[in-house]
Design a protein around this motif. Structure first.
Motif, PDB file in Angstrom:
ATOM      1  N   VAL A  30       0.835  -1.206   0.000  1.00  0.00           N
ATOM      2  CA  VAL A  30       0.000   0.000   0.000  1.00  0.00           C
ATOM      3  C   VAL A  30       0.864   1.248   0.000  1.00  0.00           C
ATOM      4  O   VAL A  30       0.633   2.195  -0.776  1.00  0.00           O
ATOM      5  CB  VAL A  30      -0.945  -0.020   1.228  1.00  0.00           C
ATOM      6  CG1 VAL A  30      -1.647   1.312   1.384  1.00  0.00           C
ATOM      7  CG2 VAL A  30      -1.955  -1.145   1.100  1.00  0.00           C
ATOM      8  N   TYR A  33       2.573   1.726  -3.284  1.00  0.00           N
ATOM      9  CA  TYR A  33       1.615   2.155  -4.310  1.00  0.00           C
ATOM     10  C   TYR A  33       1.355   3.656  -4.204  1.00  0.00           C
ATOM     11  O   TYR A  33       1.289   4.358  -5.225  1.00  0.00           O
ATOM     12  CB  TYR A  33       0.304   1.379  -4.137  1.00  0.00           C
ATOM     13  CG  TYR A  33      -0.705   1.639  -5.233  1.00  0.00           C
ATOM     14  CD1 TYR A  33      -0.601   0.989  -6.452  1.00  0.00           C
ATOM     15  CD2 TYR A  33      -1.763   2.519  -5.040  1.00  0.00           C
ATOM     16  CE1 TYR A  33      -1.524   1.213  -7.454  1.00  0.00           C
ATOM     17  CE2 TYR A  33      -2.679   2.756  -6.028  1.00  0.00           C
ATOM     18  CZ  TYR A  33      -2.563   2.095  -7.235  1.00  0.00           C
ATOM     19  OH  TYR A  33      -3.477   2.330  -8.228  1.00  0.00           O
TER      20      TYR A  33
ATOM     21  N   PHE B  23       0.598  10.513   3.892  1.00  0.00           N
ATOM     22  CA  PHE B  23      -0.145   9.261   3.677  1.00  0.00           C
ATOM     23  C   PHE B  23       0.305   8.186   4.660  1.00  0.00           C
ATOM     24  O   PHE B  23      -0.522   7.390   5.137  1.00  0.00           O
ATOM     25  CB  PHE B  23       0.055   8.785   2.241  1.00  0.00           C
ATOM     26  CG  PHE B  23      -0.674   7.518   1.928  1.00  0.00           C
ATOM     27  CD1 PHE B  23      -2.047   7.520   1.682  1.00  0.00           C
ATOM     28  CD2 PHE B  23       0.000   6.301   1.910  1.00  0.00           C
ATOM     29  CE1 PHE B  23      -2.723   6.342   1.410  1.00  0.00           C
ATOM     30  CE2 PHE B  23      -0.669   5.127   1.637  1.00  0.00           C
ATOM     31  CZ  PHE B  23      -2.035   5.152   1.383  1.00  0.00           C
ATOM     32  N   TYR B  27      -2.131   6.237   7.054  1.00  0.00           N
ATOM     33  CA  TYR B  27      -2.210   4.780   7.002  1.00  0.00           C
ATOM     34  C   TYR B  27      -1.982   4.178   8.389  1.00  0.00           C
ATOM     35  O   TYR B  27      -2.712   3.286   8.824  1.00  0.00           O
ATOM     36  CB  TYR B  27      -1.183   4.239   6.009  1.00  0.00           C
ATOM     37  CG  TYR B  27      -1.149   2.735   5.926  1.00  0.00           C
ATOM     38  CD1 TYR B  27      -2.066   2.040   5.147  1.00  0.00           C
ATOM     39  CD2 TYR B  27      -0.201   2.008   6.652  1.00  0.00           C
ATOM     40  CE1 TYR B  27      -2.043   0.668   5.078  1.00  0.00           C
ATOM     41  CE2 TYR B  27      -0.174   0.630   6.594  1.00  0.00           C
ATOM     42  CZ  TYR B  27      -1.100  -0.031   5.799  1.00  0.00           C
ATOM     43  OH  TYR B  27      -1.078  -1.401   5.759  1.00  0.00           O
ATOM     44  N   GLU B  31      -4.739   1.972  10.211  1.00  0.00           N
ATOM     45  CA  GLU B  31      -4.406   0.636   9.723  1.00  0.00           C
ATOM     46  C   GLU B  31      -5.132  -0.457  10.515  1.00  0.00           C
ATOM     47  O   GLU B  31      -5.895  -1.252   9.952  1.00  0.00           O
ATOM     48  CB  GLU B  31      -2.894   0.423   9.811  1.00  0.00           C
ATOM     49  CG  GLU B  31      -2.437  -0.942   9.346  1.00  0.00           C
ATOM     50  CD  GLU B  31      -0.948  -1.133   9.600  1.00  0.00           C
ATOM     51  OE1 GLU B  31      -0.435  -0.565  10.584  1.00  0.00           O
ATOM     52  OE2 GLU B  31      -0.327  -1.868   8.836  1.00  0.00           O
ATOM     53  N   PHE B  54      -8.520  -5.108   2.273  1.00  0.00           N
ATOM     54  CA  PHE B  54      -7.818  -4.012   2.936  1.00  0.00           C
ATOM     55  C   PHE B  54      -6.908  -3.272   1.947  1.00  0.00           C
ATOM     56  O   PHE B  54      -6.898  -2.037   1.872  1.00  0.00           O
ATOM     57  CB  PHE B  54      -7.011  -4.587   4.111  1.00  0.00           C
ATOM     58  CG  PHE B  54      -6.204  -3.590   4.846  1.00  0.00           C
ATOM     59  CD1 PHE B  54      -6.792  -2.751   5.790  1.00  0.00           C
ATOM     60  CD2 PHE B  54      -4.841  -3.474   4.623  1.00  0.00           C
ATOM     61  CE1 PHE B  54      -6.040  -1.820   6.480  1.00  0.00           C
ATOM     62  CE2 PHE B  54      -4.084  -2.538   5.317  1.00  0.00           C
ATOM     63  CZ  PHE B  54      -4.692  -1.718   6.233  1.00  0.00           C
ATOM     64  N   GLN B  55      -6.152  -4.039   1.176  1.00  0.00           N
ATOM     65  CA  GLN B  55      -5.229  -3.414   0.218  1.00  0.00           C
ATOM     66  C   GLN B  55      -5.995  -2.676  -0.878  1.00  0.00           C
ATOM     67  O   GLN B  55      -5.624  -1.568  -1.271  1.00  0.00           O
ATOM     68  CB  GLN B  55      -4.332  -4.489  -0.382  1.00  0.00           C
ATOM     69  CG  GLN B  55      -3.277  -3.949  -1.333  1.00  0.00           C
ATOM     70  CD  GLN B  55      -2.322  -5.036  -1.759  1.00  0.00           C
ATOM     71  OE1 GLN B  55      -2.111  -6.009  -1.033  1.00  0.00           O
ATOM     72  NE2 GLN B  55      -1.741  -4.869  -2.932  1.00  0.00           N
ATOM     73  N   TRP B  58      -7.199   0.790   0.284  1.00  0.00           N
ATOM     74  CA  TRP B  58      -6.193   1.862   0.307  1.00  0.00           C
ATOM     75  C   TRP B  58      -5.766   2.260  -1.108  1.00  0.00           C
ATOM     76  O   TRP B  58      -5.523   3.440  -1.383  1.00  0.00           O
ATOM     77  CB  TRP B  58      -4.982   1.418   1.120  1.00  0.00           C
ATOM     78  CG  TRP B  58      -5.217   1.470   2.599  1.00  0.00           C
ATOM     79  CD1 TRP B  58      -5.445   0.424   3.439  1.00  0.00           C
ATOM     80  CD2 TRP B  58      -5.278   2.644   3.410  1.00  0.00           C
ATOM     81  NE1 TRP B  58      -5.649   0.855   4.725  1.00  0.00           N
ATOM     82  CE2 TRP B  58      -5.544   2.241   4.736  1.00  0.00           C
ATOM     83  CE3 TRP B  58      -5.149   4.000   3.163  1.00  0.00           C
ATOM     84  CZ2 TRP B  58      -5.668   3.122   5.787  1.00  0.00           C
ATOM     85  CZ3 TRP B  58      -5.260   4.883   4.220  1.00  0.00           C
ATOM     86  CH2 TRP B  58      -5.515   4.454   5.510  1.00  0.00           C
ATOM     87  N   MET B  59      -5.664   1.280  -1.972  1.00  0.00           N
ATOM     88  CA  MET B  59      -5.282   1.621  -3.349  1.00  0.00           C
ATOM     89  C   MET B  59      -6.360   2.452  -4.032  1.00  0.00           C
ATOM     90  O   MET B  59      -6.060   3.374  -4.790  1.00  0.00           O
ATOM     91  CB  MET B  59      -5.036   0.326  -4.140  1.00  0.00           C
ATOM     92  CG  MET B  59      -3.784  -0.409  -3.680  1.00  0.00           C
ATOM     93  SD  MET B  59      -3.576  -2.009  -4.440  1.00  0.00           S
ATOM     94  CE  MET B  59      -3.187  -1.547  -6.103  1.00  0.00           C
ATOM     95  N   VAL B  62      -5.983   5.916  -2.858  1.00  0.00           N
ATOM     96  CA  VAL B  62      -4.881   6.619  -3.537  1.00  0.00           C
ATOM     97  C   VAL B  62      -5.323   7.058  -4.937  1.00  0.00           C
ATOM     98  O   VAL B  62      -5.056   8.181  -5.369  1.00  0.00           O
ATOM     99  CB  VAL B  62      -3.650   5.707  -3.600  1.00  0.00           C
ATOM    100  CG1 VAL B  62      -2.577   6.332  -4.485  1.00  0.00           C
ATOM    101  CG2 VAL B  62      -3.113   5.454  -2.212  1.00  0.00           C
ATOM    102  N   ASP B  63      -5.985   6.161  -5.628  1.00  0.00           N
ATOM    103  CA  ASP B  63      -6.416   6.499  -6.991  1.00  0.00           C
ATOM    104  C   ASP B  63      -7.442   7.620  -7.027  1.00  0.00           C
ATOM    105  O   ASP B  63      -7.461   8.422  -7.964  1.00  0.00           O
ATOM    106  CB  ASP B  63      -7.017   5.258  -7.660  1.00  0.00           C
ATOM    107  CG  ASP B  63      -5.965   4.208  -7.930  1.00  0.00           C
ATOM    108  OD1 ASP B  63      -4.761   4.560  -7.942  1.00  0.00           O
ATOM    109  OD2 ASP B  63      -6.333   3.031  -8.100  1.00  0.00           O
ATOM    110  N   ARG B  65      -7.779  10.068  -4.971  1.00  0.00           N
ATOM    111  CA  ARG B  65      -7.431  11.213  -4.124  1.00  0.00           C
ATOM    112  C   ARG B  65      -7.762  12.529  -4.800  1.00  0.00           C
ATOM    113  O   ARG B  65      -8.044  13.526  -4.130  1.00  0.00           O
ATOM    114  CB  ARG B  65      -5.947  11.163  -3.772  1.00  0.00           C
ATOM    115  CG  ARG B  65      -5.017  11.337  -4.958  1.00  0.00           C
ATOM    116  CD  ARG B  65      -3.578  11.104  -4.556  1.00  0.00           C
ATOM    117  NE  ARG B  65      -2.667  11.340  -5.664  1.00  0.00           N
ATOM    118  CZ  ARG B  65      -2.394  10.460  -6.598  1.00  0.00           C
ATOM    119  NH1 ARG B  65      -2.974   9.269  -6.560  1.00  0.00           N
ATOM    120  NH2 ARG B  65      -1.548  10.745  -7.561  1.00  0.00           N
TER     121      ARG B  65
END
Lengths: 413, 210
Positions: A30, A33, B23, B27, B31, B54-55, B58-59, B62-63, B65
């Motif tokens: 994470v 990324y 970030f 996180y 978390e 979970f992953q 978060w991804m 990020v995308d 944002r």
């Protein structure tokens, strides 16, 4: 009642999984990324094909009117391609092009002629002409339908290029020469019509439906009051008119020489030749009229001219029209002798094939006929295709056949 | 710089501006709670999918944002749990698990009363005595077992409200449901859990109290 249960909350805090955490690999993935996303800037996420398409359209800044125009253009091109792809070598389309030109040429020729005739002949006579033509049209209606079906079954045959060019050029020259006179003709028509109404007794003798006034005029008039005299009297009234009127009305006046000379030799084919035929016939009829001394004969001749459809030059032949020209030029007897020397033994027939009404005969065509043999000579019968046959052609054909039959009697097997 | 002075929204803003350290703070802050929430919503049957959800959560954050905008009625935490909840529901649907929140639940007044009575026999939740730790550990284990018996959406409502401290208004955004619906789901969840806990967990005995 409280929505939070402290006992359950405390039990949840003591649950065995209260200290669980993601694996280090997940944490690292994470964070990496996120770092890559920041380093690469933006748009690190994977876009679907649809979102990429939408973004592409959004970035394509083209005004709506341009999109509309391009769409219309594309649709038009598609329609054109479909139309031409459907039947690119349609014989009807190929043959219709010269037909159209020819029809326009004929209209330019026939239009002024009808105008001139209406100017020369009074309205009652025009009405009679129309009635007679209507009768002829009814008589040939069945023949038309049969020929039309035959034509639909057989593909249209395009005319020979030389004949087509000749047929096109001559009317164009005429049209160019005569266009400036049409206005004058129209004015004369109007004046003639106005003059014809109150002076019915001075009108030419009607053919079949004579008015009492006309009959009285014909009966009481001396020989000098014959139709020829009336025609002669009418000509000065139309003195200002052009030679076109005279040509179309088959008057003794010659075909306008300027027009004939202007056309090339190859172009003096159908229209000019048939005008000459019409002139010759008119001259012959004029002589016959002059020889006749009684007014009854003149009236009868005039009736014959009126009832007979207007002889127009054979300007359009899809089939073999060379025979008509040749036999008129050479003469039937001479042509028969020439054919006999060439061992070309045959019997000729004049066949009228045309499209549309007989009164506005513009086209002749060659129907699909079977091979026929003359019963007397056993020679093949060949047809001369014309729109409307004239007397000279019929006479020359008769002479041709007579010579051919005589030779057959003498030398035939 | 004390990281605790920054709110989630501040950190997210800094992350959007290119601060990767912000970030990391975000996180780290969320978390474990988020991981627990995902794990408990999915239940013991889908524990292997927890890391994936979970992953992905978060991804996706990020995308997305660039599209994030701080709003008064929606905190970063609400947004984060919304992403996680939707991803978890997707996994539940794909696995064929029942996610209906309002499946037939007839509240049994007698059992409810028994649970209330049993609650009264339990030690106070505010203070924890060392000798009561075993009881609460056993209660916590029993609670996870009872949570597995709840429908997913009722389970999510209970966890968001008790574990992560979201208000009912915030839960409406996370669960994408009306206020009364969320409240009803939560009430059903509490009633079932009380019954479940009271039926299976005996209150402390006199000796244990002593």
């Amino acid at each position: 009642m409280s929505t939070r249960d402290e006992h359950l909350k405390k039990a949840l805090q003591h649950a065995p999984d209260s200290d669980v955490a993601p694996r280090d690999a997940t944490r690292k993935a994470v964070l990496d990324y996120a770092d890559k996303a920041l380093k690469l800037g933006h748009k690190t996420h994977r876009e679907s094909w649809f979102s990429r398409l939408i973004n592409a359209f959004n970035s394509w800044k083209i005004p709506n009117w341009q999109l509309t125009g391009m769409g219309s253009l594309a649709a038009s091109l598609l329609v054109i391609v479909m139309v031409f792809h459907e039947n690119p070598n349609d014989p009807i389309q190929v043959a219709s092009a010269p037909d159209t030109v020819q029809s326009e040429a004929m209209k330019s020729e026939a239009g002024p002629s009808s105008t001139a005739s209406s100017a020369t002949i009074a309205e009652p006579k025009l009405a009679q002409n129309e009635a007679v033509n209507g009768e002829l049209a009814r008589d040939r209606l069945a023949k038309d339908s049969a020929e039309a079906s035959q034509q639909a079954a057989a593909p249209a045959i395009a005319p020979a290029p030389e004949a087509a060019s000749a047929e096109i050029e001559a009317p164009k020259l005429k049209e160019k020469t005569l266009n400036h006179l049409e206005a004058k003709i129209e004015a004369d028509n109007q004046s003639a019509k106005q003059a014809a109404a109150p002076q019915a007794s001075r009108i030419e003798a009607p053919a079949e439906k004579e008015t009492p006034a006309d009959k009285a005029n014909v009966a009481s008039a001396p020989e000098a009051a014959s139709v020829e005299t009336e025609k002669d009297a009418a000509i000065p009234r139309a003195k200002g008119r052009v030679a076109k009127d005279e040509v179309v009305m088959a008057s003794p006046a010659p075909v306008a020489p300027a027009m004939v000379e202007a056309a090339p030799a190859s172009a003096q084919s159908a229209p000019v030749q048939m005008k000459k035929m019409a002139d010759a016939e008119a001259q012959a009829s004029a002589k016959a009229d002059a020889g006749a001394s009684t007014s009854n004969n003149a009236t009868e001749e005039k009736r014959r001219q009126v009832t007979k459809p207007i002889i127009k030059p054979i300007t359009k032949r899809i089939g073999d029209d060379s025979l008509a020209k040749t036999i008129v030029q050479m003469g039937g007897a001479a042509m028969a002798k020439q054919d006999i020397q060439a061992d070309k033994l045959r019997i000729l027939e004049v066949a009228e094939y045309y499209k549309g009404k007989p009164s506005d005969c513009q086209d002749s065509f060659m129907p699909s006929t079977e091979r026929r043999v003359d019963a007397q000579t056993a020679y093949n019968i060949e047809e001369i295709y014309v729109c409307v046959a004239n007397q000279q052609l019929t006479k020359e054909v008769a002479l041709y056949n007579q010579v051919m039959r005589e030779w057959h009697l003498e030398n035939g097997i | 710089m004390d990281e605790r002075l920054f709110t989630d929204e501040d950190l997210m803003r800094r992350f959007c501006a290119g601060d990767s350290h912000a970030f990391q703070i975000l996180y780290t802050r969320h978390e474990k709670p988020l991981y627990r929430y995902v794990r408990r919503v999915l239940g013991t049957g889908l524990v292997t999918q927890v890391d994936e959800v979970f992953q992905d959560t978060w991804m996706k954050l990020v995308d997305a944002r660039d599209s994030w905008q701080p709003r008064d009625n929606a905190s970063f935490k609400t947004w984060l749990y919304t992403l996680a909840h939707h991803r978890a529901v997707d996994i539940l649907r794909k696995s064929g698990r029942e996610i209906s929140a309002d499946e037939g639940w007839q509240e049994n007044d007698e059992k409810h009363n028994d649970a209330e009575n049993a609650w009264q026999q339990w030690p106070a939740a505010t203070a924890e005595q060392p000798e009561q730790k075993a009881f609460w550990n056993k209660a916590g284990q029993q609670l996870l077992h009872c949570l597995d018996g709840l429908p997913a959406l009722q389970r999510a409502a209970f966890l968001l409200h008790h574990e992560d401290g979201l208000s009912l208004e915030e839960m409406t955004q996370v669960l994408n449901a009306e206020f009364e619906t969320v409240k009803s789901r939560l009430r059903y969840a509490l009633s079932k859990l009380r019954t479940c806990m009271g039926a299976h967990l005996q209150p402390l005995t006199e000796s244990e109290h002593a």
